[in-house]
Design a protein around this motif. Structure first.
Motif, PDB file in Angstrom:
ATOM      1  N   SER A  44      -0.462   4.764   4.847  1.00 56.93           N
ATOM      2  CA  SER A  44      -0.153   5.258   3.503  1.00 56.93           C
ATOM      3  C   SER A  44      -0.708   6.664   3.286  1.00 56.93           C
ATOM      4  O   SER A  44      -0.207   7.418   2.447  1.00 56.93           O
ATOM      5  CB  SER A  44      -0.716   4.307   2.445  1.00 56.93           C
ATOM      6  N   LEU A  71       0.801  -1.220   0.000  1.00 57.43           N
ATOM      7  CA  LEU A  71       0.000   0.000   0.000  1.00 57.43           C
ATOM      8  C   LEU A  71       0.836   1.274   0.000  1.00 57.43           C
ATOM      9  O   LEU A  71       0.278   2.374  -0.021  1.00 57.43           O
ATOM     10  CB  LEU A  71      -0.938  -0.004   1.212  1.00 57.43           C
ATOM     11  N   GLY A  72       2.148   1.137   0.050  1.00 59.40           N
ATOM     12  CA  GLY A  72       2.995   2.323  -0.036  1.00 59.40           C
ATOM     13  C   GLY A  72       3.355   2.936   1.298  1.00 59.40           C
ATOM     14  O   GLY A  72       3.862   4.059   1.346  1.00 59.40           O
ATOM     15  N   ALA A  73       3.113   2.223   2.406  1.00 59.85           N
ATOM     16  CA  ALA A  73       3.541   2.693   3.723  1.00 59.85           C
ATOM     17  C   ALA A  73       4.915   2.096   4.033  1.00 59.85           C
ATOM     18  O   ALA A  73       5.360   1.154   3.377  1.00 59.85           O
ATOM     19  CB  ALA A  73       2.529   2.286   4.796  1.00 59.85           C
ATOM     20  N   TRP A  85      -3.180   0.912   5.365  1.00 60.08           N
ATOM     21  CA  TRP A  85      -3.881   1.895   4.522  1.00 60.08           C
ATOM     22  C   TRP A  85      -3.878   3.268   5.192  1.00 60.08           C
ATOM     23  O   TRP A  85      -3.616   4.289   4.547  1.00 60.08           O
ATOM     24  CB  TRP A  85      -5.317   1.437   4.266  1.00 60.08           C
TER      25      TRP A  85
END
Length: 665
Positions: free
Chosen positions: A421, A355-357, A418
């Motif tokens: 992110s 999720l890009g975290a 989520w």
């Protein structure tokens, strides 16, 4: 009207762009073109020209022809996510001049398939609006280097996004210089990334930027401000402008990983805006399942192995070979149970990457949730009061809270990833660079851990409690109906972590009465998941699917369904539905025959749990009747309707080898 030929970049089947399973390309957002389903991984130049772009992740190549066509080769779909281990061997670099048909490199189709991605090679002419009148693909099977499309060029073609050349380097150098000058110079820039159409600056002071001048520069479409970013809209030439900007700013300003993520997010946003409400609902659910399965895939092998080990331990215990009170049991149980007990740590890491975290921070948050004293509060903490059906067993600065057990759970960590992110970019914008290394992880751990423990956990607990109450009411109304409902939907509850409210009910039944009718129905759902994944193991011709499906089958029959669900059944959608139908049938028969269960271990491995300590009765035979029916229904439906090799991302990979020891890795 001049006509140009585009060659097939790979051997395979040429398809219309509208057939490509990526809305960014299929809806023409990147220009006209075509797709090719490759038969092998060799990549050749579709046109003569200069290499203008090779993505850092190697999944995309840009070529500008002598006629001015800007051709983008996109190797696979969502393969940008494979940046840690790119399945590409690219032989060329930016600045090279190639002739049509020259070898550019290769792509590992099997590795892309194993990662769950499509290998479709997409060719798009990104300046189609300026250059192309019509582009006609030659549909059907082609060899690499054969003519795949004919392009009729416009009579007058002058790309609107081309900036005046400075004479000192690339043709976008002067545009980059003017943009940097009018945003306040390099000293006003924290960092810069790009997406599909925009160069996105993080500025120290946006008020310094001269919007009017920048928006009127030749090569700039518009200026926008959103999400703490100063966005300069460029269009198809965004990669070139971004490269020129980063080169002039100097090292340390550009972030290729963040740019790749921004490209993906913008593509998803553009596709989302064109969807109908029903399509948005389906896409949202699909995206959720994709995140769940994507977060679980890296640990599926461990879960399967651990499930098998737990099954073996259950057998050793059932046949009195190992006593549950011995240190031997404790050691083996630790080997089999640790991956489940600390699952939030692993899922936090993998979900963070998905999720890009920050995956390390998410792993630490998972450690917070499995910290021994937190687990102790959840399991042995004294309940002081009740609120919305939840036991209040702790307080936080005087605020009464319910601390739930998060071992074995996945959904809270995915939700936390989520949230992270969204939180991380904001923290990085508001916290000065010199303080980020300490305060970004500090605040993120505090905020996300607090959000899960204080809010998300209690919400899941409340939903679980309500579901548990409803299930008990249904069971009291009719064991057969409850078996049908629980058998069909119990594994859905497992996905979202809502099944935990059922476990205490089962434990209480066994502790107080010595048996549990409810647990017998739950056991049937495990058998059904195993029957479905068994069908896939036997039907698929793909070696990598078989390598995952066979251990997942054993694990499910040993009472651990996560590898079957997350690794195979849920990932391919229909298989999970057919497995749930099988579970409904098995649950219905279990309830109808009043099958009882005297132990906790379920599925086939737990057959001894269905032996009445006072003497074998019909529950033992009822268990086998329901389980066999369970397997027959889930296996047959899955084999016939629930799965085909075409579901495996429509990718052709090497079939299973015939001889033992030759199976593809």
């Amino acid at each position: 009207m001049k006509q140009v030929q585009l060659l097939a970049p790979v051997a395979g089947r040429v398809m219309a762009l509208s057939e490509v399973k990526d809305p960014v390309f299929s809806q023409g957002m990147m220009g006209q073109g075509f797709g090719t389903e490759p038969d092998n991984g060799q990549i050749v130049a579709p046109i003569s020209g200069k290499i203008t772009m090779v993505a850092p992740t190697l999944h995309a190549i840009g070529i500008t022809s002598d006629d001015g066509l800007e051709v983008l080769l996109h190797l696979g779909i969502d393969t940008v996510e494979l940046k840690d281990n790119p399945p590409f061997d690219i032989k060329i670099k930016v600045g090279d001049v190639v002739q049509a048909g020259d070898l550019l490199g290769s792509m590992d189709l099997a590795a892309i398939q194993t990662a769950g991605k499509k290998t479709t090679v997409i060719l798009a002419v990104t300046n189609s609006s300026d250059m192309v009148d019509t582009l006609t693909p030659q549909l059907g099977l082609v060899k690499a280097g054969a003519v795949a499309a004919r392009v009729d060029l416009k009579a007058v073609s002058a790309p609107t996004t081309t900036a005046p050349a400075s004479g000192k380097g690339g043709k976008y150098d002067e545009l980059a210089r003017q943009i940097i000058e009018n945003i306040g110079g390099a000293s006003n820039v924290n960092s810069v990334i790009h997406c599909i159409t925009r160069v996105r600056f993080y500025l120290k002071d946006e008020s310094i930027a001269n919007d009017d001048v920048i928006s009127n520069l030749q090569g700039v479409i518009d200026v926008a401000k959103a999400g703490g970013q100063y966005q300069v809209v460029i269009g198809p030439a965004v990669n070139d402008v971004y490269d020129a900007v980063v080169q002039q700013l100097g090292p340390g300003f550009g972030d290729d990983d963040a740019s790749a993520l921004a490209v993906e997010k913008e593509a998803n946003k553009a596709a989302w805006q064109k969807m109908t409400p029903w399509e948005k609902t389906k896409h949202g659910f699909s995206a959720l399942i994709g995140v769940i399965t994507g977060s679980m895939i890296p640990v599926i092998g461990l879960l399967a192995a651990s499930g098998i080990l737990k099954g073996v331990l259950a057998l050793l215990t059932s046949f009195k070979i190992v006593s549950a009170t011995t240190t031997t049991y404790v050691i083996i149980n630790a080997m089999g149970d640790s991956v489940f007990y600390f699952l939030p740590i692993f899922v936090g890491f993998t979900a963070g990457k998905k999720l890009g975290a920050d995956p390390i921070i998410m792993g630490i948050i998972g450690g917070v949730l499995t910290y021994p004293t937190i687990v102790a509060i959840a399991s042995t903490g004294k309940v002081t009061s009740h609120l919305l059906g939840m036991g209040i067993n702790a307080d936080f600065f005087g605020l009464p809270v319910h601390v739930a057990s998060y071992t074995y759970s996945i959904f809270p960590m995915i939700a936390g990833a989520w949230l992270a992110s969204k939180l991380e970019p904001w923290l990085k914008r508001v916290i000065p660079t010199v303080l980020r290394m300490i305060f970004v992880p500090l605040l993120e751990v505090i905020i996300i851990s607090g959000a899960i423990i204080l809010f998300l956990g209690p919400i899941i607990t409340a939903l679980s409690g309500a579901l548990a109450t409803g299930i008990v009411k249904i069971y009291e109304l009719s064991p057969a109906i409850s078996g049908l409902v629980i058998g069909g939907f119990y594994q859905v509850l497992v996905i979202f972590g809502l099944h935990w409210a059922i476990i205490p009910i089962v434990a209480n039944d066994i502790a107080t009465t010595g048996h549990s009718y409810l647990n017998a129905i739950v056991s049937a759902t495990m058998v059904a998941q195993g029957g479905a994944v068994l069908a896939i193991a036997m039907k698929s011709k793909f070696a990598n699917i078989k390598e995952l499906a066979w251990p997942a089958t054993i694990s499910a029959f040993c009472g651990v369904t996560e590898p079957a669900m997350y690794g195979i059944n849920l990932k391919y959608g229909r298989a999970f539905v057919t497995a749930s139908i099988g579970g409904a049938v098995g649950g219905f028969l279990t309830g109808l025959m009043h099958v009882n269960m005297w132990g906790f271990a379920g599925s086939l491995i737990g057959f001894t749990s269905f032996v009445n300590p006072k003497g074998m009765d019909f529950s033992f035979w009822g268990f086998w009747i329901a389980s066999i029916a369970d397997i027959i229904v889930s296996f047959t439906l899955t084999y016939m309707f629930g799965f085909s090799d075409a579901d495996v991302k429509n990718v052709k990979v090497a079939p299973e080898k015939k001889h033992l020891g030759e199976q593809a890795a």
